[in-house]
Design an enzyme around this catalytic site. Structure first.
Site, PDB file in Angstrom:
ATOM      1  CE  LYS A 115      -4.006  -1.824   2.060  1.00  0.00           C
ATOM      2  NZ  LYS A 115      -5.012  -1.688   3.390  1.00  0.00           N
TER       3      LYS A 115
ATOM      4  CG  HIS B  26      -0.414   7.241   4.932  1.00  0.00           C
ATOM      5  ND1 HIS B  26       0.080   7.863   5.896  1.00  0.00           N
ATOM      6  CD2 HIS B  26      -0.742   5.989   4.983  1.00  0.00           C
ATOM      7  CE1 HIS B  26      -0.395   7.211   6.905  1.00  0.00           C
ATOM      8  NE2 HIS B  26      -0.848   5.909   6.538  1.00  0.00           N
TER       9      HIS B  26
ATOM     10  CG  HIS C 210       3.284   4.847   6.993  1.00  0.00           C
ATOM     11  ND1 HIS C 210       2.622   4.767   5.742  1.00  0.00           N
ATOM     12  CD2 HIS C 210       2.551   4.295   7.848  1.00  0.00           C
ATOM     13  CE1 HIS C 210       1.706   3.654   5.803  1.00  0.00           C
ATOM     14  NE2 HIS C 210       1.463   3.535   7.304  1.00  0.00           N
TER      15      HIS C 210
END
Length: 596
Positions: A151, A154, A157
């Protein structure tokens, strides 16, 4: 350390360590003067001696001692009895405050000698100025970054990574044994989706080129298919069920994907100057641990049924209800977190475990900690959630940013373009691409850590590339400028031993005094950061120091100073300033540059 034997010996105050923070000695000397003039113990007096506001060294708020009598009468007792000595040179009353000024010559000498010896003459052979032993013999796990494989990485993180790396460095600097842990999102039905999609869209070549991006692309494509055809999700769920049941055939690809993704992440974290001791993940939490936790909760009567799901009622702690098993019998985050925490305690016997997770998860972590406490684990009280706000507006200049390497590349590109505007300077930089990358990363990190972490902030590429104001590039520039003094004055290096440097020559310069005093406060900046878990205090210190140095350039001049003794003393001051600025930058996980 250079001899302090010329100085009057001081009593010991518990909780101080002048061998690591020499300003403790000056505070003790002030406390002694207070306790000799007033009915206070040395410890009571010490607790009242705080750093002063701008222009004052140390300030004592007289009312805080709650002594009988009027403030000015109490203050008068201190002032009447005051005798200047080699520790403290003056005291003045300002409303209800006593401002103490330490002896300039002694302070400059003691601070610079301590910075120098704790940087260059330590048993470990590493710079240790600013560190302390408060955590000696204790172990902390810091869990941070924790992206989902396949994933997008973003910006949440990214914040977790930057703040977590700072905390890991901070705890090390305070004597703790630190385990840096990355808890990857490496399990769940999304992998069933990817496995299903990979058969159709997968490419070994693309996978080897960039595993994270390729798996993400596959996931996006197969999710589109699933919208049109509900069977895709059914196949994916079956696939993941096989993974959960330990079917080798189903796990084979997943293992390869996980390992390739970790390798890719490691290289990107290295760019950010971030290192993990352990890459764990949701897949590593044993099913037995989760089942056992659930059984224990049921046996303790903490679980009730709610529409077929199992929940723990935490209403009386104002934490709502926490679901521990879904209707369809699958485990959820909370159960996994509980199982994971129990496994970690069994493996590491930590004294503290810190989760660096966004504020959106405040409730989840509060429930998680509370459930462990209700289960009777004494270590539940040692779990800490360090939270942070959102980053708004972080995308590449072309639009969206999805992956960590894109953020890093963009930061480098923005700085590279900026550097090329000054052709002459650009030509002098040995490896402009590396350098621009490092300055870009510094810009991203400083923007992140400059304010209290709970605040949301709007990311701004233009602010990031500015060498003016309190930005990352400005900090790197301050360090580079200090590093260049030695290159411009090679006749002064190597400096003689500290005991032979005439630091008293610096006492005539107000700017030199300001710098030395600031350097002396750094060990306390580190201690405060450990209490607050805030990187912003260290960032503020680094800027204050950079500004103090910048103000000194025109008055405390090295090049062209005829008097060799004086030139060496000034050089020594700037070298110490460079060491401390570099220490603060390293604590913030920033690599200080020598040239740019």
């Amino acid at each position: 350390m250079a001899s302090t034997s010329t100085m009057r010996p001081l009593p010991v105050v518990e909780g101080t360590d002048p061998s690591k923070c020499v300003l403790d000695s000056f505070r003790i000397a002030i406390s002694q003067k207070l306790s000799e003039a007033l009915p206070l113990t040395l410890e009571q007096a010490f607790a009242g001696v705080d750093y002063g506001k701008k222009g004052e060294d140390f300030t004592v708020a007289v009312p805080r001692f709650r002594l009988k009598g009027k403030v000015d009468e109490i203050a008068a007792q201190v002032i009447e009895k005051f005798q200047p000595d080699e520790w403290v040179e003056s005291v003045v009353l300002d409303k209800s405050f006593l401002h103490f000024r330490v002896n300039t010559t002694s302070m400059i000498r003691e601070v610079l000698n301590q910075v120098n010896s704790l940087t260059h003459s330590t048993a470990s052979g590493k710079p240790e100025y600013g560190s302390n032993d408060s955590g000696k013999g204790k172990k902390v796990i810091v869990e941070y970054s924790s992206p989902n494989i396949a994933k997008s990485f973003h910006v949440g993180h990214l914040r977790s990574t930057i703040i977590g790396a700072f905390l890991a460095n901070l705890y090390k600097a305070c004597g703790w044994e630190v385990v840096s842990m990355n808890y990857l999102g490496d399990w769940g039905t999304q992998f069933g989706m990817i496995a299903t999609g990979y058969e159709k869209y997968g490419s070994q070549e693309e996978l080897e080129k960039d595993a994270i991006k390729h798996l993400f692309d596959v996931y996006v494509k197969v999710s589109k298919d699933a919208e049109a055809d509900p069977n895709v999700k059914v196949t994916a769920a079956e696939w993941f069920k096989r993974m959960e049941d330990g079917d080798e055939e189903a796990l084979k690809n997943w293992r390869v994907w996980r390992e390739m993704s970790v390798k890719k992440y490691e290289a990107e974290y290295e760019r950010l100057n971030v290192h993990f001791d352990v890459y764990t993940g949701e897949s590593k939490v044993k099913k037995e641990s989760m089942d056992k936790a659930l059984t224990q909760l049921e046996e303790m009567g903490l679980v009730s049924d709610s529409n077929g799901a199992k929940v723990v009622n935490l209403e009386k702690y104002k934490l709502g209800s926490a679901v521990v098993r879904k209707k369809d019998g699958t485990s959820i985050y909370l159960t996994r977190d509980i199982g994971g925490a129990i496994e970690r305690y069994e493996e590491y016997k930590f004294d503290k475990m810190i989760y660096v997770v966004a504020t959106q998860q405040d409730l989840h972590l509060a429930q998680f900690f509370k459930v462990l406490e209700l289960m009777g684990f004494p270590w539940a009280k040692d779990l800490v959630h360090v939270n942070y706000g959102l980053v708004l507006g972080m995308s590449t200049r072309k639009g969206t940013v999805v992956f960590l390497d894109q953020i890093i590349k963009e930061a480098g590109n923005v700085m590279h373009e900026q550097m090329q505007k000054n052709e002459e300077k650009y030509a002098a930089v040995e490896n402009p691409v590396e350098t621009s990358m490092e300055i870009g990363i510094t810009g991203v990190k400083i923007q992140d850590m400059a304010a209290k972490r709970i605040n949301n902030y709007t990311f701004n590429w233009d602010r990031m590339k500015s060498f003016e104001g309190d930005t990352g590039p400005y900090l790197q520039y301050a360090h580079v400028r200090l590093a260049s003094i030695g290159r411009k004055n090679p006749h002064l290096l190597p400096l003689p031993p500290a005991s032979e440097i005439a630091t008293e020559a610096l006492a005539q310069y107000g700017h030199a005094r300001d710098i030395a005093f600031l350097l002396g406060t750094y060990p306390d900046v580190v201690k405060t950061a450990l209490k607050t878990h805030e990187p912003s205090g260290v960032v503020t210190f680094a800027f204050r120091l950079s500004h103090a140095i910048s103000s000194a350039w025109d008055s405390v001049i090295v090049k062209g100073e005829e008097d060799l003794e004086k030139a060496r003393a000034k050089m020594f001051l700037y070298e110490c300033a460079r060491e401390v600025l570099a220490a603060a930058m390293r604590l913030l996980s920033i690599r200080p540059l020598e040239r740019m």
